[in-house]
Motif scaffolding. Structure first.
Motif, PDB file in Angstrom:
ATOM      1  N   ALA A   5       0.868  -1.293  -0.120  1.00 21.99           N
ATOM      2  CA  ALA A   5      -0.018   0.020   0.002  1.00 21.99           C
ATOM      3  C   ALA A   5       0.881   1.322   0.006  1.00 21.99           C
ATOM      4  O   ALA A   5       1.911   1.023   0.658  1.00 21.99           O
ATOM      5  N   ALA A   6       0.547   2.367  -0.481  1.00 20.34           N
ATOM      6  CA  ALA A   6       1.205   3.434  -0.793  1.00 20.34           C
ATOM      7  C   ALA A   6       0.346   4.862  -0.335  1.00 20.34           C
ATOM      8  O   ALA A   6      -0.940   4.847  -0.750  1.00 20.34           O
ATOM      9  N   GLY A   7       0.876   5.761  -0.058  1.00 19.78           N
ATOM     10  CA  GLY A   7       0.317   7.012   0.019  1.00 19.78           C
ATOM     11  C   GLY A   7       1.592   8.342   0.114  1.00 19.78           C
ATOM     12  O   GLY A   7       2.244   8.017   0.410  1.00 19.78           O
ATOM     13  N   GLY A   8       0.764   9.537   0.032  1.00 14.25           N
ATOM     14  CA  GLY A   8       1.765  10.460  -0.076  1.00 14.25           C
ATOM     15  C   GLY A   8       1.001  11.813  -0.594  1.00 14.25           C
ATOM     16  O   GLY A   8      -0.150  12.085  -0.681  1.00 14.25           O
ATOM     17  N   TRP A   9       1.885  12.605  -1.388  1.00 15.93           N
ATOM     18  CA  TRP A   9       1.270  13.980  -1.908  1.00 15.93           C
ATOM     19  C   TRP A   9       1.652  14.061  -3.142  1.00 15.93           C
ATOM     20  O   TRP A   9       2.588  13.525  -3.653  1.00 15.93           O
ATOM     21  N   ALA A  10       0.900  14.550  -3.935  1.00 15.33           N
ATOM     22  CA  ALA A  10       1.043  14.864  -5.412  1.00 15.33           C
ATOM     23  C   ALA A  10       0.779  16.011  -5.885  1.00 15.33           C
ATOM     24  O   ALA A  10      -0.090  16.924  -5.506  1.00 15.33           O
ATOM     25  N   VAL A  11       1.414  16.675  -7.100  1.00 13.06           N
ATOM     26  CA  VAL A  11       1.373  17.893  -7.649  1.00 13.06           C
ATOM     27  C   VAL A  11       0.881  17.783  -9.163  1.00 13.06           C
ATOM     28  O   VAL A  11       1.722  17.239  -9.740  1.00 13.06           O
ATOM     29  N   ALA A  12      -0.152  18.085  -9.320  1.00 16.20           N
ATOM     30  CA  ALA A  12      -0.634  18.299 -10.897  1.00 16.20           C
ATOM     31  C   ALA A  12      -0.646  19.410 -11.680  1.00 16.20           C
ATOM     32  O   ALA A  12      -1.153  20.417 -11.044  1.00 16.20           O
ATOM     33  N   GLU A  13      -0.145  19.334 -12.796  1.00 16.11           N
ATOM     34  CA  GLU A  13      -0.095  20.366 -13.664  1.00 16.11           C
ATOM     35  C   GLU A  13      -1.389  20.400 -14.373  1.00 16.11           C
ATOM     36  O   GLU A  13      -1.564  19.437 -15.227  1.00 16.11           O
ATOM     37  N   MET A  14      -2.505  21.686 -14.529  1.00 15.31           N
ATOM     38  CA  MET A  14      -3.560  21.474 -14.872  1.00 15.31           C
ATOM     39  C   MET A  14      -4.174  22.547 -15.779  1.00 15.31           C
ATOM     40  O   MET A  14      -3.418  23.691 -15.444  1.00 15.31           O
ATOM     41  N   LYS A  15      -5.084  22.498 -16.403  1.00 14.12           N
ATOM     42  CA  LYS A  15      -5.481  23.326 -17.367  1.00 14.12           C
ATOM     43  C   LYS A  15      -6.999  23.553 -17.135  1.00 14.12           C
ATOM     44  O   LYS A  15      -7.550  22.256 -17.630  1.00 14.12           O
ATOM     45  N   PHE A  16      -7.666  24.389 -16.858  1.00 13.37           N
ATOM     46  CA  PHE A  16      -9.007  24.550 -16.608  1.00 13.37           C
ATOM     47  C   PHE A  16      -9.683  25.507 -17.392  1.00 13.37           C
ATOM     48  O   PHE A  16      -9.059  26.122 -17.777  1.00 13.37           O
ATOM     49  N   GLY A  17     -10.936  25.212 -17.709  1.00 16.79           N
ATOM     50  CA  GLY A  17     -11.642  26.071 -18.694  1.00 16.79           C
ATOM     51  C   GLY A  17     -13.277  26.080 -18.672  1.00 16.79           C
ATOM     52  O   GLY A  17     -13.950  25.229 -18.468  1.00 16.79           O
ATOM     53  N   ALA A  18     -13.649  27.165 -19.045  1.00 14.96           N
ATOM     54  CA  ALA A  18     -15.285  27.210 -19.041  1.00 14.96           C
ATOM     55  C   ALA A  18     -15.661  28.367 -20.110  1.00 14.96           C
ATOM     56  O   ALA A  18     -14.915  29.472 -19.990  1.00 14.96           O
ATOM     57  N   GLY A  19     -16.780  27.998 -20.855  1.00 13.49           N
ATOM     58  CA  GLY A  19     -17.183  29.118 -21.771  1.00 13.49           C
ATOM     59  C   GLY A  19     -18.465  29.216 -21.915  1.00 13.49           C
ATOM     60  O   GLY A  19     -19.083  28.205 -21.899  1.00 13.49           O
ATOM     61  N   ILE A  20     -19.059  30.335 -22.457  1.00  9.37           N
ATOM     62  CA  ILE A  20     -20.414  30.489 -22.798  1.00  9.37           C
ATOM     63  C   ILE A  20     -20.605  31.317 -23.972  1.00  9.37           C
ATOM     64  O   ILE A  20     -19.893  32.460 -24.079  1.00  9.37           O
ATOM     65  N   ALA A  21     -21.380  30.952 -24.928  1.00  6.00           N
ATOM     66  CA  ALA A  21     -21.358  31.481 -26.328  1.00  6.00           C
ATOM     67  C   ALA A  21     -22.973  31.409 -26.620  1.00  6.00           C
ATOM     68  O   ALA A  21     -23.519  30.532 -26.603  1.00  6.00           O
ATOM     69  N   SER A  22     -23.445  32.801 -27.008  1.00  4.42           N
ATOM     70  CA  SER A  22     -24.912  32.722 -27.165  1.00  4.42           C
ATOM     71  C   SER A  22     -25.068  33.179 -28.755  1.00  4.42           C
ATOM     72  O   SER A  22     -24.290  33.724 -29.329  1.00  4.42           O
ATOM     73  N   SER A  23     -26.323  33.002 -29.276  1.00  6.76           N
ATOM     74  CA  SER A  23     -26.608  33.287 -30.798  1.00  6.76           C
ATOM     75  C   SER A  23     -26.827  34.676 -30.927  1.00  6.76           C
ATOM     76  O   SER A  23     -26.691  35.647 -32.014  1.00  6.76           O
ATOM     77  N   ALA A  24     -26.860  35.478 -29.685  1.00  5.26           N
ATOM     78  CA  ALA A  24     -26.787  37.206 -29.827  1.00  5.26           C
ATOM     79  C   ALA A  24     -25.303  37.462 -29.403  1.00  5.26           C
ATOM     80  O   ALA A  24     -25.307  38.748 -29.462  1.00  5.26           O
ATOM     81  N   ASN A  25     -24.362  36.868 -29.646  1.00  2.35           N
ATOM     82  CA  ASN A  25     -23.000  37.049 -29.625  1.00  2.35           C
ATOM     83  C   ASN A  25     -22.644  37.519 -28.229  1.00  2.35           C
ATOM     84  O   ASN A  25     -21.778  38.428 -28.126  1.00  2.35           O
ATOM     85  N   TYR A  26     -23.051  36.632 -27.205  1.00  2.00           N
ATOM     86  CA  TYR A  26     -22.661  36.903 -25.838  1.00  2.00           C
ATOM     87  C   TYR A  26     -21.532  36.074 -25.776  1.00  2.00           C
ATOM     88  O   TYR A  26     -21.718  34.510 -25.805  1.00  2.00           O
ATOM     89  N   LEU A  27     -20.411  36.349 -25.573  1.00  2.00           N
ATOM     90  CA  LEU A  27     -19.133  35.503 -25.699  1.00  2.00           C
ATOM     91  C   LEU A  27     -18.299  35.805 -24.479  1.00  2.00           C
ATOM     92  O   LEU A  27     -17.705  36.868 -24.335  1.00  2.00           O
TER      93      LEU A  27
END
Length: 267
Positions: A167-189
């Protein structure tokens, strides 16, 4: 909801690697003298691994600014669709370096490892409408993309000679990219992005089989919770809306599951 699929080349690599590990294990089991050659696990080792991972991420959206002037039904629609639960499958490749110390049947160890990931695709949903008769539609996107992860772990195992369960345990560091977007047909970007090194605990375990005096193969599982991050969206340059100000704040977490095959060489 989309899932990123490992590439054909990655699948081929996994198949070849898995075949090699099991052929080596079969050869070892066919040689009883091998286990008697050197069954002590004490020593420094280094190795490589390949495996499959699943990234799990939940995005929750909070609306601010002039969203308060919009109908409640529209606000509920945006919150419900701009945030989502994601599951992304991936292939990871990496290296490990460690040290084991055996006393009786007990094996104590420390290990450092590093894994990199294939690229994932963003999840896109839409165009969606509040009602069938609504004139404006919305498209939503979310992303949780691991680039790499490094971990430092302590190990506790029991050996039956040529086989080690740990069994093993410890600490981890992850290099991550997060993102979120909203686009409407009325050009709300709107779009929000965040690249960050996240931190969290890692736990797991595995079984390792000695193949020769110095070579061993192992199958392991690890889980890490990398906590959560917060970021906000911003208007894209081509957006028709800039004022009045509407804001979206995203809370996004990350959990990773790993199943890996590895080969170690003991010095």
């Amino acid at each position: 909801m989309r899932r990123a699929q490992p590439t054909h080349g990655a699948k081929f690599l996994m198949q070849r690697y898995t075949s090699a590990v099991f052929l080596a294990a079969a050869a070892a089991s066919a040689s009883p003298a091998l286990a008697q050659d050197d069954e002590n696990w004490t020593g420094i080792y280094a190795g490589v691994h390949v495996g499959l991972s699943e990234a799990q991420s939940q995005s929750d959206v909070t609306l601010g600014g002039n969203w308060s002037t919009e109908p409640q039904a529209l606000r509920d629609f945006i919150v419900a669709n701009a945030g989502t639960a994601q599951k992304e499958d991936n292939v990871n490749l990496g290296l490990q370096l460690g040290y084991n110390y055996q006393t009786g049947p007990v094996v104590l160890g420390v290990e450092a490892e590093f894994s990199s990931f294939e690229k994932n695709h963003s999840e896109v949903r839409g165009p969606l409408k509040l009602t069938d008769t609504a004139t404006t539609s919305y498209t939503f996107s979310n992303k949780a993309k691991p680039e790499s992860i490094a971990a430092a772990k302590v190990k506790l195992g029991l050996t039956t000679g040529s086989t080690l369960f740990y069994a093993a345990g410890g600490w981890a560091v992850a290099e991550m990219k997060f993102g979120a977007g909203i686009a409407s047909s009325a050009n709300y970007l709107k779009e929000g992005r965040l690249k960050k090194d996240t931190n969290g605990f890692v736990i797991g375990g595995g079984v390792e089989q000695r193949l020769t005096r110095n070579l061993s193969a192992r199958l392991s599982y690890d889980y890490t919770d990398q906590g959560s991050v917060n970021y906000t969206t911003a208007y894209l340059p081509e957006s028709a809306f800039k004022i009045p100000e509407y804001s979206e704040s995203i809370d996004q977490d990350l959990k990773l599951h790993f199943v890996r095959l590895g080969v170690n060489y003991k010095f």
